[in-house]
Design a protein around this motif. Structure first.
Motif, PDB file in Angstrom:
ATOM      1  N   SER A   1     -97.774   2.727  -9.595  1.00 33.94           N
ATOM      2  CA  SER A   1     -98.974   2.846  -8.766  1.00 33.94           C
ATOM      3  C   SER A   1     -99.298   4.310  -8.469  1.00 33.94           C
ATOM      4  O   SER A   1    -100.175   4.907  -9.108  1.00 33.94           O
ATOM      5  CB  SER A   1     -98.784   2.066  -7.458  1.00 33.94           C
ATOM      6  N   LEU A   2     -98.558   4.904  -7.547  1.00 31.87           N
ATOM      7  CA  LEU A   2     -98.859   6.262  -7.097  1.00 31.87           C
ATOM      8  C   LEU A   2     -98.738   7.300  -8.212  1.00 31.87           C
ATOM      9  O   LEU A   2     -99.639   8.111  -8.430  1.00 31.87           O
ATOM     10  CB  LEU A   2     -97.934   6.632  -5.936  1.00 31.87           C
ATOM     11  N   ILE A   3     -97.631   7.274  -8.934  1.00 34.19           N
ATOM     12  CA  ILE A   3     -97.395   8.326  -9.924  1.00 34.19           C
ATOM     13  C   ILE A   3     -98.322   8.194 -11.122  1.00 34.19           C
ATOM     14  O   ILE A   3     -98.910   9.182 -11.585  1.00 34.19           O
ATOM     15  CB  ILE A   3     -95.920   8.326 -10.358  1.00 34.19           C
ATOM     16  N   ILE A   4     -98.475   6.973 -11.634  1.00 38.33           N
ATOM     17  CA  ILE A   4     -99.386   6.806 -12.772  1.00 38.33           C
ATOM     18  C   ILE A   4    -100.812   7.115 -12.329  1.00 38.33           C
ATOM     19  O   ILE A   4    -101.618   7.655 -13.104  1.00 38.33           O
ATOM     20  CB  ILE A   4     -99.263   5.384 -13.369  1.00 38.33           C
ATOM     21  N   GLY A   5    -101.128   6.806 -11.073  1.00 37.79           N
ATOM     22  CA  GLY A   5    -102.446   7.157 -10.545  1.00 37.79           C
ATOM     23  C   GLY A   5    -102.648   8.656 -10.482  1.00 37.79           C
ATOM     24  O   GLY A   5    -103.725   9.174 -10.803  1.00 37.79           O
ATOM     25  N   LEU A   6    -101.606   9.375 -10.068  1.00 34.74           N
ATOM     26  CA  LEU A   6    -101.686  10.830  -9.989  1.00 34.74           C
ATOM     27  C   LEU A   6    -101.837  11.444 -11.379  1.00 34.74           C
ATOM     28  O   LEU A   6    -102.581  12.408 -11.574  1.00 34.74           O
ATOM     29  CB  LEU A   6    -100.426  11.376  -9.298  1.00 34.74           C
TER      30      LEU A   6
ATOM     31  N   MET B   1     -88.264  13.273 -11.164  1.00 37.49           N
ATOM     32  CA  MET B   1     -88.520  12.661 -12.467  1.00 37.49           C
ATOM     33  C   MET B   1     -87.951  13.434 -13.647  1.00 37.49           C
ATOM     34  O   MET B   1     -87.760  12.873 -14.724  1.00 37.49           O
ATOM     35  CB  MET B   1     -90.031  12.480 -12.665  1.00 37.49           C
ATOM     36  N   GLY B   2     -87.701  14.724 -13.495  1.00 35.30           N
ATOM     37  CA  GLY B   2     -87.216  15.503 -14.629  1.00 35.30           C
ATOM     38  C   GLY B   2     -88.219  15.498 -15.760  1.00 35.30           C
ATOM     39  O   GLY B   2     -89.396  15.818 -15.566  1.00 35.30           O
ATOM     40  N   THR B   3     -87.769  15.079 -16.948  1.00 29.36           N
ATOM     41  CA  THR B   3     -88.683  14.982 -18.095  1.00 29.36           C
ATOM     42  C   THR B   3     -89.036  13.531 -18.410  1.00 29.36           C
ATOM     43  O   THR B   3     -89.582  13.251 -19.474  1.00 29.36           O
ATOM     44  CB  THR B   3     -88.053  15.637 -19.342  1.00 29.36           C
ATOM     45  N   SER B   4     -88.728  12.606 -17.519  1.00 23.46           N
ATOM     46  CA  SER B   4     -89.034  11.198 -17.747  1.00 23.46           C
ATOM     47  C   SER B   4     -90.543  11.006 -17.859  1.00 23.46           C
ATOM     48  O   SER B   4     -91.282  11.211 -16.893  1.00 23.46           O
ATOM     49  CB  SER B   4     -88.484  10.349 -16.597  1.00 23.46           C
ATOM     50  N   GLY B   5     -90.985  10.612 -19.040  1.00 29.58           N
ATOM     51  CA  GLY B   5     -92.417  10.455 -19.262  1.00 29.58           C
ATOM     52  C   GLY B   5     -93.186  11.745 -19.098  1.00 29.58           C
ATOM     53  O   GLY B   5     -94.416  11.729 -18.995  1.00 29.58           O
ATOM     54  N   LEU B   6     -92.473  12.868 -19.061  1.00 30.34           N
ATOM     55  CA  LEU B   6     -93.061  14.200 -18.835  1.00 30.34           C
ATOM     56  C   LEU B   6     -93.773  14.289 -17.488  1.00 30.34           C
ATOM     57  O   LEU B   6     -94.628  15.159 -17.290  1.00 30.34           O
ATOM     58  CB  LEU B   6     -94.018  14.576 -19.970  1.00 30.34           C
ATOM     59  N   VAL B   7     -93.401  13.416 -16.554  1.00 33.53           N
ATOM     60  CA  VAL B   7     -94.044  13.417 -15.240  1.00 33.53           C
ATOM     61  C   VAL B   7     -93.731  14.701 -14.475  1.00 33.53           C
ATOM     62  O   VAL B   7     -94.603  15.287 -13.833  1.00 33.53           O
ATOM     63  CB  VAL B   7     -93.602  12.192 -14.415  1.00 33.53           C
ATOM     64  N   GLY B   8     -92.478  15.164 -14.541  1.00 31.49           N
ATOM     65  CA  GLY B   8     -92.110  16.394 -13.842  1.00 31.49           C
ATOM     66  C   GLY B   8     -92.937  17.575 -14.297  1.00 31.49           C
ATOM     67  O   GLY B   8     -93.327  18.436 -13.496  1.00 31.49           O
TER      68      GLY B   8
ATOM     69  N   ILE C   1     -96.023  17.371 -15.824  1.00 31.53           N
ATOM     70  CA  ILE C   1     -97.422  17.131 -15.451  1.00 31.53           C
ATOM     71  C   ILE C   1     -97.640  17.466 -13.985  1.00 31.53           C
ATOM     72  O   ILE C   1     -98.637  18.089 -13.602  1.00 31.53           O
ATOM     73  CB  ILE C   1     -97.812  15.671 -15.736  1.00 31.53           C
ATOM     74  N   MET C   2     -96.684  17.074 -13.131  1.00 32.36           N
ATOM     75  CA  MET C   2     -96.823  17.347 -11.702  1.00 32.36           C
ATOM     76  C   MET C   2     -96.660  18.832 -11.387  1.00 32.36           C
ATOM     77  O   MET C   2     -97.230  19.330 -10.415  1.00 32.36           O
ATOM     78  CB  MET C   2     -95.804  16.526 -10.907  1.00 32.36           C
ATOM     79  N   THR C   3     -95.896  19.543 -12.206  1.00 30.56           N
ATOM     80  CA  THR C   3     -95.804  20.997 -12.032  1.00 30.56           C
ATOM     81  C   THR C   3     -97.156  21.631 -12.298  1.00 30.56           C
ATOM     82  O   THR C   3     -97.609  22.515 -11.555  1.00 30.56           O
ATOM     83  CB  THR C   3     -94.751  21.601 -12.976  1.00 30.56           C
ATOM     84  N   PHE C   4     -97.826  21.194 -13.354  1.00 30.16           N
ATOM     85  CA  PHE C   4     -99.181  21.683 -13.630  1.00 30.16           C
ATOM     86  C   PHE C   4    -100.124  21.297 -12.495  1.00 30.16           C
ATOM     87  O   PHE C   4    -100.983  22.088 -12.092  1.00 30.16           O
ATOM     88  CB  PHE C   4     -99.704  21.099 -14.943  1.00 30.16           C
ATOM     89  N   ASN C   5     -99.962  20.077 -11.990  1.00 33.59           N
ATOM     90  CA  ASN C   5    -100.813  19.614 -10.904  1.00 33.59           C
ATOM     91  C   ASN C   5    -100.642  20.482  -9.664  1.00 33.59           C
ATOM     92  O   ASN C   5    -101.598  20.740  -8.925  1.00 33.59           O
ATOM     93  CB  ASN C   5    -100.478  18.153 -10.575  1.00 33.59           C
ATOM     94  N   THR C   6     -99.415  20.954  -9.439  1.00 34.61           N
ATOM     95  CA  THR C   6     -99.118  21.763  -8.256  1.00 34.61           C
ATOM     96  C   THR C   6     -99.513  23.221  -8.435  1.00 34.61           C
ATOM     97  O   THR C   6    -100.098  23.842  -7.532  1.00 34.61           O
ATOM     98  CB  THR C   6     -97.612  21.693  -7.927  1.00 34.61           C
ATOM     99  N   MET C   7     -99.213  23.780  -9.598  1.00 32.21           N
ATOM    100  CA  MET C   7     -99.397  25.217  -9.806  1.00 32.21           C
ATOM    101  C   MET C   7    -100.645  25.557 -10.622  1.00 32.21           C
ATOM    102  O   MET C   7    -101.004  26.729 -10.742  1.00 32.21           O
ATOM    103  CB  MET C   7     -98.160  25.789 -10.516  1.00 32.21           C
ATOM    104  N   GLY C   8    -101.296  24.538 -11.163  1.00 32.34           N
ATOM    105  CA  GLY C   8    -102.447  24.792 -12.013  1.00 32.34           C
ATOM    106  C   GLY C   8    -102.004  25.036 -13.448  1.00 32.34           C
ATOM    107  O   GLY C   8    -100.892  25.507 -13.696  1.00 32.34           O
ATOM    108  N   PHE C   9    -102.870  24.691 -14.402  1.00 30.37           N
ATOM    109  CA  PHE C   9    -102.501  24.867 -15.807  1.00 30.37           C
ATOM    110  C   PHE C   9    -102.846  26.272 -16.271  1.00 30.37           C
ATOM    111  O   PHE C   9    -104.000  26.678 -16.283  1.00 30.37           O
ATOM    112  CB  PHE C   9    -103.210  23.852 -16.698  1.00 30.37           C
ATOM    113  N   THR C  10    -101.827  27.031 -16.647  1.00 30.01           N
ATOM    114  CA  THR C  10    -101.993  28.318 -17.312  1.00 30.01           C
ATOM    115  C   THR C  10    -100.957  28.383 -18.421  1.00 30.01           C
ATOM    116  O   THR C  10     -99.954  27.663 -18.399  1.00 30.01           O
ATOM    117  CB  THR C  10    -101.787  29.506 -16.352  1.00 30.01           C
ATOM    118  N   TRP C  11    -101.182  29.249 -19.396  1.00 31.68           N
ATOM    119  CA  TRP C  11    -100.206  29.378 -20.475  1.00 31.68           C
ATOM    120  C   TRP C  11     -98.896  29.956 -19.968  1.00 31.68           C
ATOM    121  O   TRP C  11     -97.832  29.673 -20.507  1.00 31.68           O
ATOM    122  CB  TRP C  11    -100.779  30.229 -21.604  1.00 31.68           C
ATOM    123  N   GLU C  12     -98.962  30.754 -18.904  1.00 31.25           N
ATOM    124  CA  GLU C  12     -97.734  31.303 -18.324  1.00 31.25           C
ATOM    125  C   GLU C  12     -96.881  30.183 -17.724  1.00 31.25           C
ATOM    126  O   GLU C  12     -95.669  30.122 -17.953  1.00 31.25           O
ATOM    127  CB  GLU C  12     -98.068  32.336 -17.246  1.00 31.25           C
TER     128      GLU C  12
END
Length: 338
Positions: free
Chosen positions: A32-37, A278-285, A287-298
Motif C-alpha cells: 500500500s504505502l510503499i508501492i504508492g510512494l 528495504m536495502g536493495t529489495s525491489g530497489l525501494v531503498g 528509489i526512496m533515496t532519490f525521492n528524499t534527495m532528488g535525482f541527480t547524477w551525483e
C-alpha cells in the motif's frame, strides 16, 4: 485454557508477535504505502498526474493502516470474518497511533476475534463485532501513547546520528542490516521508529550491504538465480545457513559498518522511513533515496557505489580471506528452495 488457545490458533509467543506479525505488517506496508510512494515518485518525475493521484491515494493513512490490519490477520491465520474486520482495526489504529498503533490494534483485534470465531450461532455478527470493538478501543487508548513512545525513540536515534554521525551511523547500519537478514521486519521497525535523514541513510547502507554482500559471496553456491533472489529480494534466505555457520554473517555486516560513516559523515546521504529498512529489495531503498534527495547524477553515482559496488567488493574480499583460512567452505551458503 491452553488447549482452548491452541484450538483457536492463538499462540502467545515472541515468534508469533515479533516475527510473524511484524513480517506481515511489512507486507501490508509494501502493498500500500510503499508501492504508492513509488508510483507517486514515478508520476512526479514523468509528469503522470494519474500516477500521482494513485500514489497519494495508496499513501493515505487509512489505506495503509487497513492493509496492515488485513496482512497481520492473514499472517496469524485468522478466519475470514476476522481478516475482513481487521481492516477497520488496522485503519483506525493507524489514524490515531501511526504504524505502531495500527500494529497493536490489528494484533489484539485479530487474536480476540479468533477466540470467538465459530463459537456461537451468531458468528457472522459477533466475530466482526468483537474484532472491530477491540480494534477501536485499542486504537483509542493504547495506540497514541505507544506511537508517541516509538516516534520519540526514533527522534532520539535521528538526533544522535546528526550529533555523532560516525558512531551512530555504524550502529544503525549494523542493527538494521541484521534486522533485515533476521526473520523480523526491518521495514516495520523503520516505520514504527520513524527513522529518517542521516539515520535512514545509514540504515539503507546496512540493509543493502547484507543483501548485495550475501548475493555476491554466495554466488558460487547459488548461481545467478540465488544472486538475484538475495540482491533484489531478501538476504533472509540465508537465515538457516547463518544458524549453522554464523561466521558467514561477518562479510556483509563489516561492509555495512565500513560504508555507513562514509554516507553519514562525508557524503551526508539521507533517506526516509520507506526506504530505510528495504536495502536493495525491489530497489525501494534507492528509489526512496532519490525521492528524499532528488535525482541527480551525483546522487545516482553515490547510490551505485555505496549501495551496490562497494558492499559487493568489501564482502567478496573478506569472504575470500575467510575461505583461504578454511572458515567458509563450499556449500556453506547454499540456499535450499524446497
Amino acid at each position: 485454557m491452553k488447549n482452548f488457545l491452541q484450538k483457536k490458533g492463538v499462540h502467545i509467543s515472541v515468534q508469533t508477535y515479533l516475527i510473524t506479525a511484524l513480517s506481515y505488517m511489512a507486507l501490508g506496508l509494501f502493498s500500500s504505502l510503499i508501492i504508492g510512494l513509488i508510483i507517486k515518485t514515478i508520476g512526479d518525475q514523468l509528469g503522470f498526474t494519474q500516477f500521482i493521484e494513485l500514489g497519494n491515494f495508496a499513501m493515505d493513512t487509512k489505506i495503509w493502516g487497513g492493509a496492515i490490519g488485513v496482512a497481520i490477520a492473514y499472517g496469524l491465520k485468522a478466519p475470514p470474518l476476522v481478516i475482513f474486520a481487521a481492516l477497520f482495526s488496522g485503519a483506525y489504529g493507524a489514524d490515531l497511533g501511526g504504524p505502531a498503533g495500527s500494529y497493536i490494534s490489528a494484533l489484539l483485534a485479530t487474536e480476540f476475534g479468533k477466540l470467538i470465531s465459530k463459537e456461537t450461532r451468531l458468528d457472522i455478527i459477533l466475530t466482526p463485532f468483537l474484532t472491530l470493538t477491540v480494534g477501536f478501543f485499542t486504537g483509542m487508548f493504547i495506540g497514541p501513547p505507544i506511537d508517541q513512545f516509538m516516534t520519540g525513540f526514533g527522534e532520539i536515534i535521528n538526533w544522535a546520528t546528526t550529533q555523532q554521525p560516525f558512531i551512530m551511523g555504524i550502529i544503525v547500519a549494523v542493527l538494521m542490516g541484521l534486522a533485515l537478514t533476521a526473520p523480523i521486519s526491518s521495514l516495520a521497525i523503520a516505520f514504527m521508529l520513524s527513522i529518517d535523514g542521516l539515520a535512514a541513510g545509514a540504515a539503507t547502507i546496512g540493509c543493502a550491504a547484507q543483501m548485495i554482500g550475501f548475493a555476491t559471496i554466495s554466488y558460487r553456491d547459488n548461481g545467478m538465480g540465488g544472486f538475484l533472489a538475495q540482491g533484489i529480494g531478501t538476504s533472509m534466505l540465508q537465515v538457516a545457513n547463518i544458524v549453522k555457520k554464523p561466521i558467514i554473517l561477518v562479510p556483509p555486516t563489516v561492509a555495512g559498518a565500513l560504508l555507513a560513516p562514509i554516507a553519514t559523515v562525508w557524503l551526508e546521504l539521507e533517506n526516509n522511513a520507506s526506504g530505510a529498512g528495504m536495502g536493495t529489495s525491489g530497489l525501494v531503498g534507492q528509489i526512496m533515496t532519490f525521492n528524499t534527495m532528488g535525482f541527480t547524477w551525483e546522487v545516482a553515482g553515490i547510490i551505485l557505489i555505496l549501495h551496490i559496488i562497494a558492499p559487493a567488493l568489501i564482502s567478496y574480499l573478506i569472504a575470500r580471506w575467510l575461505r583461504k583460512r578454511g572458515l567458509i567452505k563450499p556449500g556453506d551458503m547454499l540456499i535450499e528452495y524446497e
